[in-house]
Design a protein around this motif. Structure first.
Motif, PDB file in Angstrom:
ATOM      1  N   SER A  97      -9.113 -18.089 -23.945  1.00 17.76           N
ATOM      2  CA  SER A  97      -9.106 -18.043 -25.354  1.00 17.76           C
ATOM      3  C   SER A  97     -10.091 -18.880 -25.716  1.00 17.76           C
ATOM      4  CB  SER A  97      -7.568 -18.697 -25.753  1.00 17.76           C
ATOM      5  OG  SER A  97      -7.811 -18.654 -27.238  1.00 17.76           O
ATOM      6  N   THR A  98     -10.241 -20.155 -24.938  1.00 21.29           N
ATOM      7  CA  THR A  98     -11.405 -21.153 -25.195  1.00 21.29           C
ATOM      8  C   THR A  98     -12.828 -20.537 -25.108  1.00 21.29           C
ATOM      9  OG1 THR A  98      -9.937 -22.859 -24.782  1.00 21.29           O
ATOM     10  CG2 THR A  98     -12.316 -23.239 -24.813  1.00 21.29           C
ATOM     11  N   LEU A  99     -12.822 -19.921 -23.980  1.00 23.24           N
ATOM     12  CA  LEU A  99     -13.991 -18.992 -23.565  1.00 23.24           C
ATOM     13  C   LEU A  99     -14.503 -17.980 -24.928  1.00 23.24           C
ATOM     14  CD1 LEU A  99     -13.879 -18.422 -19.737  1.00 23.24           C
ATOM     15  CD2 LEU A  99     -15.202 -20.162 -20.918  1.00 23.24           C
ATOM     16  N   ASP A 100     -13.497 -17.353 -25.324  1.00 16.39           N
ATOM     17  CA  ASP A 100     -13.707 -16.345 -26.433  1.00 16.39           C
ATOM     18  C   ASP A 100     -14.084 -17.197 -27.595  1.00 16.39           C
ATOM     19  OD1 ASP A 100     -13.029 -13.881 -25.117  1.00 16.39           O
ATOM     20  OD2 ASP A 100     -11.086 -14.193 -25.255  1.00 16.39           O
ATOM     21  N   SER A 101     -13.554 -18.137 -27.924  1.00 18.50           N
ATOM     22  CA  SER A 101     -13.815 -18.941 -29.010  1.00 18.50           C
ATOM     23  C   SER A 101     -15.298 -19.319 -29.122  1.00 18.50           C
ATOM     24  CB  SER A 101     -12.855 -20.150 -29.191  1.00 18.50           C
ATOM     25  OG  SER A 101     -11.603 -19.772 -29.508  1.00 18.50           O
ATOM     26  N   LEU A 102     -15.659 -19.957 -28.075  1.00 12.74           N
ATOM     27  CA  LEU A 102     -16.942 -20.382 -27.920  1.00 12.74           C
ATOM     28  C   LEU A 102     -18.015 -19.074 -28.199  1.00 12.74           C
ATOM     29  CD1 LEU A 102     -16.924 -22.528 -24.542  1.00 12.74           C
ATOM     30  CD2 LEU A 102     -17.555 -23.360 -26.735  1.00 12.74           C
ATOM     31  N   ILE A 103     -17.769 -18.135 -27.910  1.00 14.45           N
ATOM     32  CA  ILE A 103     -18.700 -16.894 -27.928  1.00 14.45           C
ATOM     33  C   ILE A 103     -18.402 -16.677 -29.499  1.00 14.45           C
ATOM     34  CG2 ILE A 103     -19.022 -14.344 -27.700  1.00 14.45           C
ATOM     35  CD1 ILE A 103     -20.004 -15.744 -25.318  1.00 14.45           C
ATOM     36  N   LYS A 104     -17.122 -16.750 -30.162  1.00 11.74           N
ATOM     37  CA  LYS A 104     -17.015 -16.329 -31.422  1.00 11.74           C
ATOM     38  C   LYS A 104     -17.700 -17.211 -32.527  1.00 11.74           C
ATOM     39  CE  LYS A 104     -13.240 -15.325 -34.682  1.00 11.74           C
ATOM     40  NZ  LYS A 104     -11.601 -15.255 -34.712  1.00 11.74           N
ATOM     41  N   TYR A 105     -17.552 -18.581 -32.318  1.00 13.34           N
ATOM     42  CA  TYR A 105     -17.747 -19.592 -33.322  1.00 13.34           C
ATOM     43  C   TYR A 105     -19.293 -20.127 -33.152  1.00 13.34           C
ATOM     44  CZ  TYR A 105     -13.062 -19.216 -34.759  1.00 13.34           C
ATOM     45  OH  TYR A 105     -11.564 -18.647 -34.741  1.00 13.34           O
ATOM     46  N   ALA A 106     -19.755 -20.013 -31.963  1.00 17.22           N
ATOM     47  CA  ALA A 106     -20.993 -20.539 -31.738  1.00 17.22           C
ATOM     48  C   ALA A 106     -22.247 -19.424 -31.845  1.00 17.22           C
ATOM     49  CB  ALA A 106     -21.346 -21.152 -30.510  1.00 17.22           C
ATOM     50  N   LYS A 107     -22.379 -19.289 -33.201  1.00 18.45           N
ATOM     51  CA  LYS A 107     -23.211 -18.114 -33.676  1.00 18.45           C
ATOM     52  C   LYS A 107     -24.715 -17.964 -32.951  1.00 18.45           C
ATOM     53  CE  LYS A 107     -20.082 -16.757 -36.393  1.00 18.45           C
ATOM     54  NZ  LYS A 107     -19.109 -15.739 -36.126  1.00 18.45           N
ATOM     55  N   LEU A 136      -9.794 -29.284 -23.615  1.00 20.62           N
ATOM     56  CA  LEU A 136      -9.913 -28.320 -24.938  1.00 20.62           C
ATOM     57  C   LEU A 136      -9.135 -27.077 -24.863  1.00 20.62           C
ATOM     58  CD1 LEU A 136     -14.066 -28.532 -25.077  1.00 20.62           C
ATOM     59  CD2 LEU A 136     -12.241 -29.253 -26.736  1.00 20.62           C
ATOM     60  N   CYS A 137      -8.424 -26.654 -23.779  1.00 19.64           N
ATOM     61  CA  CYS A 137      -8.048 -25.557 -23.634  1.00 19.64           C
ATOM     62  C   CYS A 137      -6.542 -25.531 -24.066  1.00 19.64           C
ATOM     63  CB  CYS A 137      -8.145 -24.802 -22.126  1.00 19.64           C
ATOM     64  SG  CYS A 137      -9.810 -24.550 -21.844  1.00 19.64           S
ATOM     65  N   GLN A 138      -6.098 -26.494 -25.174  1.00 16.83           N
ATOM     66  CA  GLN A 138      -4.581 -26.428 -25.488  1.00 16.83           C
ATOM     67  C   GLN A 138      -4.100 -25.529 -26.335  1.00 16.83           C
ATOM     68  OE1 GLN A 138      -2.516 -28.324 -23.481  1.00 16.83           O
ATOM     69  NE2 GLN A 138      -4.592 -29.146 -22.468  1.00 16.83           N
ATOM     70  N   LYS A 139      -3.147 -24.925 -26.453  1.00 10.45           N
ATOM     71  CA  LYS A 139      -2.686 -23.901 -27.310  1.00 10.45           C
ATOM     72  C   LYS A 139      -2.879 -24.367 -28.723  1.00 10.45           C
ATOM     73  CE  LYS A 139       0.739 -21.333 -24.300  1.00 10.45           C
ATOM     74  NZ  LYS A 139       2.120 -21.024 -24.306  1.00 10.45           N
ATOM     75  N   LYS A 140      -2.285 -25.488 -29.287  1.00  9.33           N
ATOM     76  CA  LYS A 140      -2.562 -25.936 -30.475  1.00  9.33           C
ATOM     77  C   LYS A 140      -3.940 -26.145 -31.012  1.00  9.33           C
ATOM     78  CE  LYS A 140       1.731 -28.823 -30.089  1.00  9.33           C
ATOM     79  NZ  LYS A 140       2.190 -30.125 -30.213  1.00  9.33           N
ATOM     80  N   SER A 141      -4.991 -26.461 -30.134  1.00  7.04           N
ATOM     81  CA  SER A 141      -6.113 -26.543 -30.674  1.00  7.04           C
ATOM     82  C   SER A 141      -6.866 -25.352 -31.232  1.00  7.04           C
ATOM     83  CB  SER A 141      -7.129 -26.786 -29.247  1.00  7.04           C
ATOM     84  OG  SER A 141      -8.331 -27.414 -29.772  1.00  7.04           O
ATOM     85  N   LEU A 142      -6.508 -24.136 -31.089  1.00  5.97           N
ATOM     86  CA  LEU A 142      -7.161 -23.016 -31.757  1.00  5.97           C
ATOM     87  C   LEU A 142      -6.136 -22.217 -32.815  1.00  5.97           C
ATOM     88  CD1 LEU A 142      -9.064 -21.800 -28.780  1.00  5.97           C
ATOM     89  CD2 LEU A 142     -10.016 -22.744 -30.526  1.00  5.97           C
ATOM     90  N   LYS A 143      -5.128 -22.992 -33.051  1.00 10.15           N
ATOM     91  CA  LYS A 143      -4.173 -22.345 -34.124  1.00 10.15           C
ATOM     92  C   LYS A 143      -4.642 -22.783 -35.376  1.00 10.15           C
ATOM     93  CE  LYS A 143       0.137 -22.293 -31.858  1.00 10.15           C
ATOM     94  NZ  LYS A 143       1.973 -22.731 -31.684  1.00 10.15           N
ATOM     95  N   ASN A 144      -4.798 -21.628 -36.340  1.00 12.38           N
ATOM     96  CA  ASN A 144      -5.202 -21.670 -37.607  1.00 12.38           C
ATOM     97  C   ASN A 144      -6.205 -22.376 -38.115  1.00 12.38           C
ATOM     98  OD1 ASN A 144      -2.414 -21.073 -38.277  1.00 12.38           O
ATOM     99  ND2 ASN A 144      -1.610 -23.419 -38.152  1.00 12.38           N
ATOM    100  N   VAL A 145      -7.426 -21.699 -37.076  1.00 13.48           N
ATOM    101  CA  VAL A 145      -8.794 -22.223 -37.401  1.00 13.48           C
ATOM    102  C   VAL A 145      -9.189 -21.568 -38.837  1.00 13.48           C
ATOM    103  CG1 VAL A 145     -11.285 -21.868 -36.320  1.00 13.48           C
ATOM    104  CG2 VAL A 145      -9.126 -22.109 -34.923  1.00 13.48           C
ATOM    105  N   ASP A 146      -9.807 -22.451 -39.402  1.00 10.43           N
ATOM    106  CA  ASP A 146     -10.507 -22.331 -40.733  1.00 10.43           C
ATOM    107  C   ASP A 146     -11.500 -21.016 -40.523  1.00 10.43           C
ATOM    108  OD1 ASP A 146     -12.330 -22.375 -43.031  1.00 10.43           O
ATOM    109  OD2 ASP A 146     -10.619 -23.858 -43.875  1.00 10.43           O
ATOM    110  N   SER A 147     -11.509 -20.219 -41.534  1.00 11.71           N
ATOM    111  CA  SER A 147     -12.240 -19.209 -41.365  1.00 11.71           C
ATOM    112  C   SER A 147     -13.955 -19.611 -41.514  1.00 11.71           C
ATOM    113  CB  SER A 147     -12.157 -18.210 -42.438  1.00 11.71           C
ATOM    114  OG  SER A 147     -12.086 -18.468 -43.862  1.00 11.71           O
ATOM    115  N   SER A 148     -14.143 -20.695 -42.153  1.00  9.23           N
ATOM    116  CA  SER A 148     -15.658 -21.063 -42.340  1.00  9.23           C
ATOM    117  C   SER A 148     -16.201 -21.901 -41.101  1.00  9.23           C
ATOM    118  CB  SER A 148     -15.701 -22.095 -43.683  1.00  9.23           C
ATOM    119  OG  SER A 148     -14.746 -23.159 -43.352  1.00  9.23           O
ATOM    120  N   PHE A 149     -15.043 -22.277 -40.205  1.00  7.53           N
ATOM    121  CA  PHE A 149     -15.633 -22.831 -38.894  1.00  7.53           C
ATOM    122  C   PHE A 149     -16.480 -22.340 -38.213  1.00  7.53           C
ATOM    123  CE2 PHE A 149     -14.981 -23.706 -34.394  1.00  7.53           C
ATOM    124  CZ  PHE A 149     -15.452 -25.124 -34.452  1.00  7.53           C
TER     125      PHE A 149
END
Length: 419
Positions: free
Chosen positions: A369-379, A333-346
């Motif tokens: 970056s993946t850990l940050d994304s889990l915090i950011k997007y899992a409301k 899950l921690c690949q660079k491409k995985s978190l590029k250009n994430v839609d703002s509505s995600f």
């Protein structure tokens, strides 16, 4: 006790089951001994007859106690006994028995002698059984059973079985709702065609190269360990699923659309990637997901997981509430491409608990970056546990990564903890 009416004394004493206690009570008085016929359960422990000195045998003692009870409903025998002894007891009490548990002790590494009739064959006298539990079973020949119409629960622990013998035994139990086969070996192709089966736990010992086929349309819970080909028909009621193979690899999983699935656990050293990806696709409605698979690959070569798109994964599992993820899957899950250009509505709408196990400091930037994304997007995230497991590195990157994890924990201390 002397002032109590006979009926009350009988009711109190009938709650006993331990054979040693029952024998002691019989020596107290004739009144207590007269309560013996009202017992409902008898339990004979493993070492009960180790010190017999009067020439009596366990078979005879158990037989006398069993025959003294009018309507015995439960019989548990862990002490050694013979097939002739078992046949004698069940001829007396078989029609009334509902629960039977036996330690057969007829499974050996090199079995050369088989009792005739076998202990398994003797069980057919208890036709009204509702629960049957067997320990130490040797089932290389088909047991001579009639049909157990009332049997709902079958448990076999520590067994050496043959495919055809197990299939015949299961066919003699057409109304099973619960099946447990634990520590069983010798099976290559397992067929389970029990239409009323709801809960099934299978643990096969050996090199993990068994094939499993289940046709049980009411199945709600399934745990499988030690199979590399798994096919289950009609899984519309399946809520809990666990598949593991600690000795071999999992090649194929075919379960259909898992519309009711709530909990999924997949474990093992090596799974073919097609089996993992297909199972994740089928489990799109899952709420609790536990993944601990170390490698993929279709052959002896142990390969890392391919890249998994972070956004696509969580969009494909919108109901996910608990996610327990170990090294290989987390790294995928921690690949660079995985978190590029994430839609703002995600958003990750339902995720409340995450457990991440990290074993390597490699690709530290992507992992953070993946850990940050889990915090950011899992409301609705309430708890994240980061487990640092057996991380070995003489390079300073391990210390730097751990410092990053500690900093991340401090910045999100209301949610994040480190183990």
């Amino acid at each position: 006790m002397e002032s109590l009416p006979d009926a009350l004394v009988q009711h109190i004493l009938s709650q006993m089951s331990n054979a040693r206690d029952v024998a002691s009570c019989n020596c107290v008085s004739k009144r207590w001994k007269d309560s013996m016929p009202y017992l409902r359960s008898l339990f004979f422990s493993r070492n009960l007859f180790d010190n017999l000195t009067n020439g009596d045998t366990p078979d005879a003692i158990v037989g006398r106690m069993v025959s003294s009870v009018d309507k015995l409903e439960e019989l548990v025998v862990y002490c050694p006994f013979s097939s002739s002894g078992l046949a004698s007891w069940l001829s007396t009490t078989g029609p009334s028995l509902k629960n039977l548990e036996l330690r057969l002790d007829n499974r050996t590494e090199h079995e050369t002698f088989v009792e005739i009739p076998s202990k398994l064959d003797c069980i057919r006298a208890a036709l009204n059984l509702e629960s049957l539990k067997l320990w130490g079973v040797l089932m290389i020949y088909t047991p001579k059973w009639d049909v157990f119409h009332r049997l709902k629960n079958l448990e076999i622990v520590g067994a050496r079985l043959e495919d055809r013998s197990l299939f015949a035994a299961l066919c003699a139990c057409p109304n099973l709702t619960q099946l447990l086969l634990l520590g069983c070996e010798g099976l290559r192709s397992i067929l389970i065609h029990n239409p009323h089966l709801q809960h099934c736990k299978l643990d096969f010992f050996g090199v993990g190269n068994s094939a499993l086929t289940i046709k049980s349309p009411r199945l709600e819970s399934l745990e499988v360990q030690g199979c590399n080909f798994i096919r289950v028909y009609e899984t519309q009621f399946l809520k809990n699923l666990s598949i593991a193979n600690n000795a071999g690899r999992v090649y194929m999983v075919d379960l259909g659309k898992l519309v009711a699935l709530e909990t999924l656990s997949i474990r093992g050293v090596q799974w073919c990637w097609d089996a993992i990806s297909k199972l994740l696709q089928m489990a799109s409605e899952v709420k609790q997901l536990y993944m601990k698979v170390e490698f993929t690959g279709d052959s002896e070569s142990l390969l890392p997981f391919p890249e998994i798109d972070f956004v696509e994964f969580f969009n494909s599992h919108p109901k996910l509430q608990t996610f327990d993820i170990h090294g290989a899957m987390f790294a995928a899950l921690c690949q660079k491409k995985s978190l590029k250009n994430v839609d703002s509505s995600f958003v990750i709408p339902c995720l409340e608990k995450v457990v991440v196990t990290i074993r390597s400091p490699l690709n530290a930037e992507q992992k953070m970056s993946t850990l940050d994304s889990l915090i950011k997007y899992a409301k609705n995230l309430k708890k994240m546990t980061i487990k640092i497991l057996q991380m070995k590195s003489s390079h300073s990157s391990a210390d730097e990564f751990f410092e990053d994890v500690c900093r991340f924990r401090y910045m999100n201390r209301k949610i994040v903890s480190i183990e």
